[in-house]
Write a protein that holds these residues in place. Structure first.
Motif, PDB file in Angstrom:
ATOM      1  N   ALA A 186       0.850  -1.190   0.000  1.00 45.92           N
ATOM      2  CA  ALA A 186       0.000   0.000   0.000  1.00 45.92           C
ATOM      3  C   ALA A 186       0.893   1.251   0.000  1.00 45.92           C
ATOM      4  O   ALA A 186       1.537   1.518   1.014  1.00 45.92           O
ATOM      5  CB  ALA A 186      -0.934   0.003   1.212  1.00 45.92           C
ATOM      6  N   PRO A 187       0.931   1.960  -1.118  1.00 36.31           N
ATOM      7  CA  PRO A 187       0.288   1.664  -2.396  1.00 36.31           C
ATOM      8  C   PRO A 187       0.968   0.485  -3.091  1.00 36.31           C
ATOM      9  O   PRO A 187       1.982  -0.015  -2.593  1.00 36.31           O
ATOM     10  CB  PRO A 187       0.482   2.973  -3.176  1.00 36.31           C
ATOM     11  CG  PRO A 187       1.746   3.549  -2.606  1.00 36.31           C
ATOM     12  CD  PRO A 187       1.731   3.195  -1.149  1.00 36.31           C
ATOM     13  N   PRO A 188       0.424   0.023  -4.235  1.00 35.86           N
ATOM     14  CA  PRO A 188       1.022  -1.118  -4.940  1.00 35.86           C
ATOM     15  C   PRO A 188       2.507  -0.911  -5.198  1.00 35.86           C
ATOM     16  O   PRO A 188       2.937   0.143  -5.666  1.00 35.86           O
ATOM     17  CB  PRO A 188       0.227  -1.156  -6.260  1.00 35.86           C
ATOM     18  CG  PRO A 188      -1.092  -0.545  -5.914  1.00 35.86           C
ATOM     19  CD  PRO A 188      -0.809   0.509  -4.901  1.00 35.86           C
ATOM     20  N   GLY A 189       3.293  -1.933  -4.852  1.00 35.13           N
ATOM     21  CA  GLY A 189       4.737  -1.873  -5.017  1.00 35.13           C
ATOM     22  C   GLY A 189       5.490  -1.502  -3.766  1.00 35.13           C
ATOM     23  O   GLY A 189       6.710  -1.649  -3.699  1.00 35.13           O
ATOM     24  N   THR A 190       4.768  -1.050  -2.728  1.00 38.15           N
ATOM     25  CA  THR A 190       5.388  -0.654  -1.459  1.00 38.15           C
ATOM     26  C   THR A 190       4.889  -1.571  -0.340  1.00 38.15           C
ATOM     27  O   THR A 190       3.750  -1.404   0.126  1.00 38.15           O
ATOM     28  CB  THR A 190       5.060   0.809  -1.114  1.00 38.15           C
ATOM     29  OG1 THR A 190       5.469   1.653  -2.185  1.00 38.15           O
ATOM     30  CG2 THR A 190       5.765   1.225   0.171  1.00 38.15           C
ATOM     31  N   GLU A 211       6.476  -3.851   7.777  1.00 37.14           N
ATOM     32  CA  GLU A 211       7.316  -3.886   6.570  1.00 37.14           C
ATOM     33  C   GLU A 211       8.758  -4.282   6.855  1.00 37.14           C
ATOM     34  O   GLU A 211       9.490  -4.717   5.962  1.00 37.14           O
ATOM     35  CB  GLU A 211       7.290  -2.516   5.868  1.00 37.14           C
ATOM     36  CG  GLU A 211       7.948  -1.385   6.624  1.00 37.14           C
ATOM     37  CD  GLU A 211       7.013  -0.710   7.610  1.00 37.14           C
ATOM     38  OE1 GLU A 211       7.334   0.417   8.045  1.00 37.14           O
ATOM     39  OE2 GLU A 211       5.949  -1.288   7.940  1.00 37.14           O
ATOM     40  N   LYS A 212       9.193  -4.186   8.142  1.00 35.26           N
ATOM     41  CA  LYS A 212      10.548  -4.573   8.529  1.00 35.26           C
ATOM     42  C   LYS A 212      10.611  -6.006   9.047  1.00 35.26           C
ATOM     43  O   LYS A 212      11.625  -6.418   9.610  1.00 35.26           O
ATOM     44  CB  LYS A 212      11.077  -3.609   9.589  1.00 35.26           C
ATOM     45  CG  LYS A 212      11.191  -2.167   9.100  1.00 35.26           C
ATOM     46  CD  LYS A 212      11.710  -1.261  10.190  1.00 35.26           C
ATOM     47  CE  LYS A 212      11.813   0.186   9.711  1.00 35.26           C
ATOM     48  NZ  LYS A 212      12.304   1.093  10.787  1.00 35.26           N
ATOM     49  N   ARG A 213       9.524  -6.754   8.879  1.00 36.34           N
ATOM     50  CA  ARG A 213       9.427  -8.146   9.311  1.00 36.34           C
ATOM     51  C   ARG A 213       9.444  -8.293  10.831  1.00 36.34           C
ATOM     52  O   ARG A 213       9.818  -9.348  11.359  1.00 36.34           O
ATOM     53  CB  ARG A 213      10.558  -8.990   8.706  1.00 36.34           C
ATOM     54  CG  ARG A 213      10.476  -9.165   7.196  1.00 36.34           C
ATOM     55  CD  ARG A 213       9.412 -10.195   6.836  1.00 36.34           C
ATOM     56  NE  ARG A 213       9.412 -10.526   5.416  1.00 36.34           N
ATOM     57  CZ  ARG A 213       8.718 -11.532   4.890  1.00 36.34           C
ATOM     58  NH1 ARG A 213       7.973 -12.287   5.671  1.00 36.34           N
ATOM     59  NH2 ARG A 213       8.738 -11.760   3.592  1.00 36.34           N
ATOM     60  N   MET A 214       9.050  -7.259  11.539  1.00 32.30           N
ATOM     61  CA  MET A 214       8.917  -7.331  12.995  1.00 32.30           C
ATOM     62  C   MET A 214       7.516  -7.817  13.346  1.00 32.30           C
ATOM     63  O   MET A 214       6.523  -7.363  12.764  1.00 32.30           O
ATOM     64  CB  MET A 214       9.175  -5.964  13.627  1.00 32.30           C
ATOM     65  CG  MET A 214      10.580  -5.439  13.437  1.00 32.30           C
ATOM     66  SD  MET A 214      10.782  -3.756  14.119  1.00 32.30           S
ATOM     67  CE  MET A 214      10.287  -4.023  15.831  1.00 32.30           C
ATOM     68  N   ASP A 215       7.413  -8.746  14.309  1.00 31.43           N
ATOM     69  CA  ASP A 215       6.117  -9.271  14.722  1.00 31.43           C
ATOM     70  C   ASP A 215       5.314  -8.188  15.432  1.00 31.43           C
ATOM     71  O   ASP A 215       5.814  -7.537  16.363  1.00 31.43           O
ATOM     72  CB  ASP A 215       6.299 -10.473  15.645  1.00 31.43           C
ATOM     73  CG  ASP A 215       6.953 -11.652  14.937  1.00 31.43           C
ATOM     74  OD1 ASP A 215       7.140 -11.576  13.706  1.00 31.43           O
ATOM     75  OD2 ASP A 215       7.283 -12.643  15.619  1.00 31.43           O
ATOM     76  N   LYS A 277      -1.719   0.750   8.544  1.00 31.29           N
ATOM     77  CA  LYS A 277      -0.985  -0.269   7.792  1.00 31.29           C
ATOM     78  C   LYS A 277      -1.304  -1.662   8.344  1.00 31.29           C
ATOM     79  O   LYS A 277      -1.485  -2.620   7.590  1.00 31.29           O
ATOM     80  CB  LYS A 277       0.513  -0.009   7.846  1.00 31.29           C
ATOM     81  CG  LYS A 277       0.947   1.297   7.180  1.00 31.29           C
ATOM     82  CD  LYS A 277       2.447   1.494   7.300  1.00 31.29           C
ATOM     83  CE  LYS A 277       2.889   2.799   6.675  1.00 31.29           C
ATOM     84  NZ  LYS A 277       4.360   3.008   6.806  1.00 31.29           N
ATOM     85  N   MET A 278      -1.402  -1.771   9.670  1.00 29.74           N
ATOM     86  CA  MET A 278      -1.720  -3.060  10.269  1.00 29.74           C
ATOM     87  C   MET A 278      -3.193  -3.423  10.029  1.00 29.74           C
ATOM     88  O   MET A 278      -3.539  -4.603   9.927  1.00 29.74           O
ATOM     89  CB  MET A 278      -1.404  -3.043  11.768  1.00 29.74           C
ATOM     90  CG  MET A 278       0.083  -2.891  12.078  1.00 29.74           C
ATOM     91  SD  MET A 278       1.102  -4.188  11.311  1.00 29.74           S
ATOM     92  CE  MET A 278       1.774  -3.327   9.861  1.00 29.74           C
TER      93      MET A 278
END
Length: 308
Positions: A186-190, A211-215, A277-278
């Motif tokens: 969101a947006p596409p590609g991000t 986005e940083k792979r943090m739980d 985002k979540m």
């Protein structure tokens, strides 16, 4: 005595209309500045689209009101917000999402798997987004519910605001090294987050990551993902699983619809102040859960747990 002078006829300020013509349907019938709702809109007025008016006549839109478009009431467009991906402003104003999968007549009559389509609505029944699967015919009918897919989510301006990407992975806990995963953009590609399946011998379990792979959050479903005449709930919990912060529910749709189609209804609840985002990633988790547990395979059987 002077003769009585009759009252003058009302005059339309818009000179584009010839004398004697009626005001076209949809043009404001009240004085400027007065806001009026539309009957049957449940107390929420929306903009009526002008029909049949002369060319060049534009009716100014009513700001911050639900919009009527082709018989569907769309949620009002919120103003842009700083640090918020474009198109996710809608999610700042809601704490509940309803997802209705559209019934495909061709799929019912022929068993031929078609691209899934979904309406995403708020608690008032106003459409927030529309989601459509973008998968080729061969993949849909060969891989069935386990298929990789791209799901595109558009807003009421027809802008793609969220893209969901599911790669081809194993759907059984017998293969813990290759479990399900979904990327949310969101947006596409991000990328803004991920939904990752966790290995467990009997429970459907997932982790929501940023986005940083943090739980960030955990999702836990029931041991048997099958029931009759009641909803199936997947609890959304804190990372340590000590507090429940939301829920993804597969809603019971009735005997006929459950038996004949794989069109499902879902409800999602989350805290109002949760990062947008979540919230978007939770929507993605709902679609992944739908494909994993509630999409019928070619033999019209649906999975009952992580071992199937």
């Amino acid at each position: 005595l002077p003769a009585h002078k009759p009252a003058s006829a009302p005059v339309f300020l818009n000179t584009s209309y010839a004398p004697g013509n009626e005001v076209p349907y949809g043009y404001p019938q009240h004085a400027p500045g007065i806001s009026q709702g539309v009957a049957g809109a449940g107390g929420y007025g929306f903009q009526v689209q002008p029909m049949g008016g002369p060319a060049g006549v534009a009716v100014p839109p009513i700001q911050n009101q639900p919009i009527m478009h082709q018989g569907t009431i769309w949620m009002a467009v919120p103003p842009p917000l700083p640090n918020c991906p474009p198109g996710l402003e809608y999610l700042t104003q809601i704490d509940q999402i309803l997802i209705h999968q559209q019934i495909e007549l061709l799929e019912i009559l022929t068993g031929f798997e078609t691209n899934n389509k979904y309406e995403i609505k708020n608690a008032l029944g106003q459409r927030v987004y529309f989601a459509a699967e973008d998968t080729d015919c061969c993949t849909r009918n060969c891989c069935g519910p386990s298929r990789p897919f791209t799901l595109r989510i558009i807003d009421n301006m027809n802008h793609e605001v969220i893209t969901l990407q599911r790669p081809l992975r194993c759907s059984s806990c017998c293969f813990p090294c290759c479990l399900q995963e979904l990327e949310v953009q969101a947006p596409p590609g991000t990328p803004v987050g991920y939904v990752v399946q966790n290995w467990h011998p009997c429970l459907p379990k997932f982790t929501i990551q940023n986005e940083k792979r943090m739980d960030i959050l955990k999702i836990t479903g029931p041991c048997v993902v099958c029931s009759c005449c009641e909803d199936i709930n997947f609890e959304v919990k804190s990372v340590d699983e000590t507090a429940t912060v939301g829920r993804i529910s597969k809603q019971w749709s009735g005997f006929l619809k459950e038996a004949v189609t794989d069109a499902d209804n879902f409800g999602i609840t989350f805290p109002m102040d949760l990062d947008v985002k979540m919230k978007a990633v939770m929507i993605g988790a709902c679609f992944l859960i739908d494909f994993m547990f509630f999409e019928h395979a070619g033999d019209q059987k649906q999975r009952a747990g992580v071992w199937q």
